[in-house]
Design an enzyme around this catalytic site. Structure first.
Site, mmCIF file in Angstrom:
data_model
loop_
_atom_site.group_PDB
_atom_site.id
_atom_site.type_symbol
_atom_site.label_atom_id
_atom_site.label_comp_id
_atom_site.label_asym_id
_atom_site.label_seq_id
_atom_site.Cartn_x
_atom_site.Cartn_y
_atom_site.Cartn_z
ATOM 1 N N GLY A 239 0.804 -1.217 -0.070
ATOM 2 C CA GLY A 239 0.030 0.087 0.246
ATOM 3 C C GLY A 239 0.748 1.228 -0.166
ATOM 4 N N PRO A 277 4.768 -4.960 -0.669
ATOM 5 C CA PRO A 277 4.725 -4.004 -1.963
ATOM 6 C C PRO A 277 4.450 -4.204 -3.478
ATOM 7 C CG PRO A 277 6.907 -4.506 -1.195
ATOM 8 C CD PRO A 277 5.983 -5.439 -0.373
ATOM 9 N N GLY A 278 3.535 -3.640 -4.110
ATOM 10 C CA GLY A 278 3.207 -3.925 -5.417
ATOM 11 C C GLY A 278 3.564 -2.381 -6.087
ATOM 12 N N ARG A 316 -6.599 2.905 -15.224
ATOM 13 C CA ARG A 316 -6.625 3.404 -14.088
ATOM 14 C C ARG A 316 -7.315 4.918 -14.608
ATOM 15 N NH1 ARG A 316 -2.826 5.265 -11.455
ATOM 16 N NH2 ARG A 316 -3.598 4.700 -9.632
ATOM 17 N N CYS A 348 -15.141 3.294 -28.046
ATOM 18 C CA CYS A 348 -16.534 3.917 -28.193
ATOM 19 C C CYS A 348 -16.871 4.149 -26.891
ATOM 20 C CB CYS A 348 -17.234 3.104 -28.984
ATOM 21 S SG CYS A 348 -16.392 3.113 -30.644
HETATM 22 C C1 LIG Z 1 -3.001 -5.360 -3.843
HETATM 23 C C2 LIG Z 1 -2.311 -5.856 -2.475
HETATM 24 C C3 LIG Z 1 -1.403 -5.587 -2.037
HETATM 25 C C4 LIG Z 1 -0.469 -4.622 -3.021
HETATM 26 O O1 LIG Z 1 -0.723 -3.347 -2.766
HETATM 27 P P1 LIG Z 1 0.055 -1.928 -3.287
HETATM 28 O O2 LIG Z 1 -0.696 -0.639 -3.093
HETATM 29 O O3 LIG Z 1 0.358 -2.216 -4.957
HETATM 30 O O4 LIG Z 1 1.591 -1.857 -2.542
HETATM 31 C C5 LIG Z 1 -0.904 -6.152 -0.966
HETATM 32 N N1 LIG Z 1 -1.365 -6.992 -0.281
HETATM 33 C C6 LIG Z 1 -2.756 -7.340 -0.796
HETATM 34 C C7 LIG Z 1 -3.406 -8.381 0.198
HETATM 35 C C8 LIG Z 1 -3.195 -6.822 -1.775
HETATM 36 O O5 LIG Z 1 -4.566 -7.255 -2.056
#
Ligand SMILES: *Cc1c(COP(=O)(O)O)cnc(C)c1O
Length: 422
Positions: A239, A277-278, A316, A348
């Site tokens: 997050g 982290p993503g 997004r 469209c």
């Molecule tokens: C989506 C998700 C993440 C990654 O969140 P980011 O905001 O991209 O860091 C981590 N843990 C869980 C369980 C998620 O669903």
């Protein structure tokens, strides 16, 4: 920080000119920087280096095999939410012992696959899911390691679609039911409780909600241990927000700041900390490159810059009204007039836009635009809407680039379809 830089008026990724790549692979495409991915992973990983920890990349942010492999080689684990993501993570060589599996809707089949692979733990979101995991593990004569996901009811102060730790969200087990749920879980013969999980949301740009959530988790771990449960892993989720506006003072606290704020709480617990982290790793490690097709004047003051990329490629902006900086790949001449523009795709739908109400140096047909900060939740949310083949993904690593996913062709569009009377 990232490795997309304008050199002599031309946008480069690491050592390579973006127009050179576009000439070879066509447009649109996603472009990732290996150096940025490595750097971001290391920043997250180093932030917890003084604690036992696993940095599990959230695969849904950017799931290309090459990206997963690169991160796996740096030492990353994987945070997965489906059997498909498990398949990808394993294919990319990420060890099962560093994989955690979250999500409210795991199927029996997916649970079986994860058990067979020997993942580190399931992050469980409901009592009903526990029963299913217990049953699937029982059929295998196995014991499933689980962490229960607790919903701390903390407001992450982000977009409502990506807030997950509020009591009204579908995620996790409410705090007031948690101790009972952990005890019930532990009583099941094919379940072994090993930890606790929480994830309060995405694109979090303040420290306070994180600290509040981890404080909540720390209290909960102590309560659970006092109740006789074993909590070896504490998964504090992902997050961490990223800056999407390069030209403002927007500076969300990075992983280092977030980690320093919560580490005193974590150290006292004597747990292995898992982070997920993503966006923080992939977001600013990728851009989306699109070509201007033509311009169109609206009835009013506005110019529509029609590009070959669209909402099916990068959702997004349409989905969250998200902001992505848009910049010309080749710096326009100083004399270029400025226009108030919407950058829109060919789809469209009026919701098909990449940017709205931007003052841009008026581009010309054939110009390339870079949509910045598109590495996370970009390609992974792409679809074939309007029968548009999904775009190529390209990875730059130093002075070389690799097409890590080929552009789809028309045959790919219909590959699994059938006309019954043909
Ligand atoms: C989506 C998700 C993440 C990654 O969140 P980011 O905001 O991209 O860091 C981590 N843990 C869980 C369980 C998620 O669903």
């Amino acid at each position: 920080m990232h490795h997309f830089e304008t050199i002599d008026g031309v946008l480069h990724c690491e050592g390579i000119s973006v127009p050179d790549i576009a000439r070879e692979v066509g447009t649109p495409f996603y472009l990732y920087s290996a150096a940025t991915l490595r750097h971001h992973f290391q920043v997250f990983d180093q932030a917890f280096s003084d604690l036992p920890h696993i940095t599990a990349f959230a695969v849904k942010a950017c799931s290309n095999l090459a990206v997963l492999s690169l991160l796996g080689r740096e030492g990353a684990g994987a945070d997965i939410v489906s059997g498909g993501e498990l398949f990808r993570a394993l294919k990319a060589g990420i060890p099962a012992g560093r994989i955690v599996f979250a999500g409210v809707g795991k199927t029996g089949h997916e649970i079986g696959e994860a058990l067979d692979a020997g993942i580190l733990l399931f992050s469980v979101e409901s009592e009903a899911e526990l029963e299913l995991i217990n049953q699937v593990a029982g059929e295998r004569g196995a014991v499933a390691p689980v962490a229960l996901r607790v919903n701390p009811d903390v407001d992450p102060k982000t977009h409502p679609y990506i807030a997950t730790g509020l009591s009204e969200s579908k995620f996790g087990i409410p705090t007031r039911k948690a101790v009972e749920a952990f005890k019930q879980a532990n009583a099941l013969p094919h379940i072994r409780v090993v930890g606790m999980h929480q994830h309060i949301g995405s694109q979090i740009t303040e420290v306070a909600p994180f600290v509040e959530a981890v404080q909540h988790a720390a209290d909960m771990v102590n309560t659970l241990r006092a109740a006789g449960l074993t909590i070896d892993y504490l998964d504090i989720g992902g997050g961490v927000g990223i800056p999407y506006h390069a030209d403002t003072a927007e500076k969300p606290p990075g992983p280092g700041v977030m980690a320093e704020a919560v580490k005193p709480l974590l150290k006292a617990l004597n747990v292995t900390v898992i982070t997920e982290p993503g966006r923080g790793i992939a977001g600013n490690a990728g851009i989306f490159v699109t070509e201007v097709l033509r311009l169109k004047q609206s009835g009013g003051e506005k110019t529509f810059v029609i590009v070959d990329g669209a909402m099916n490629d990068l959702l997004r902006p349409s989905l969250y009204n998200a902001h992505h900086d848009v910049q010309p790949v080749v710096k326009p001449a100083a004399s270029t007039r400025k226009v108030l523009a919407d950058v829109v795709g060919p789809i469209c739908e009026s919701g098909d836009f990449l940017a709205k109400n931007r003052t841009l140096e008026c581009p010309a047909p054939g110009d390339l635009l870079a949509v910045m900060s598109a590495g996370a939740y970009g390609f992974t949310m792409a679809s074939n809407y309007n029968s548009r083949p999904r775009v190529a993904e390209v990875l730059v690593d130093g002075d070389r680039f690799h097409v890590v996913r080929q552009r789809e062709n028309y045959d790919d569009l219909i590959r699994r379809e059938e006309i019954p009377w043909a």
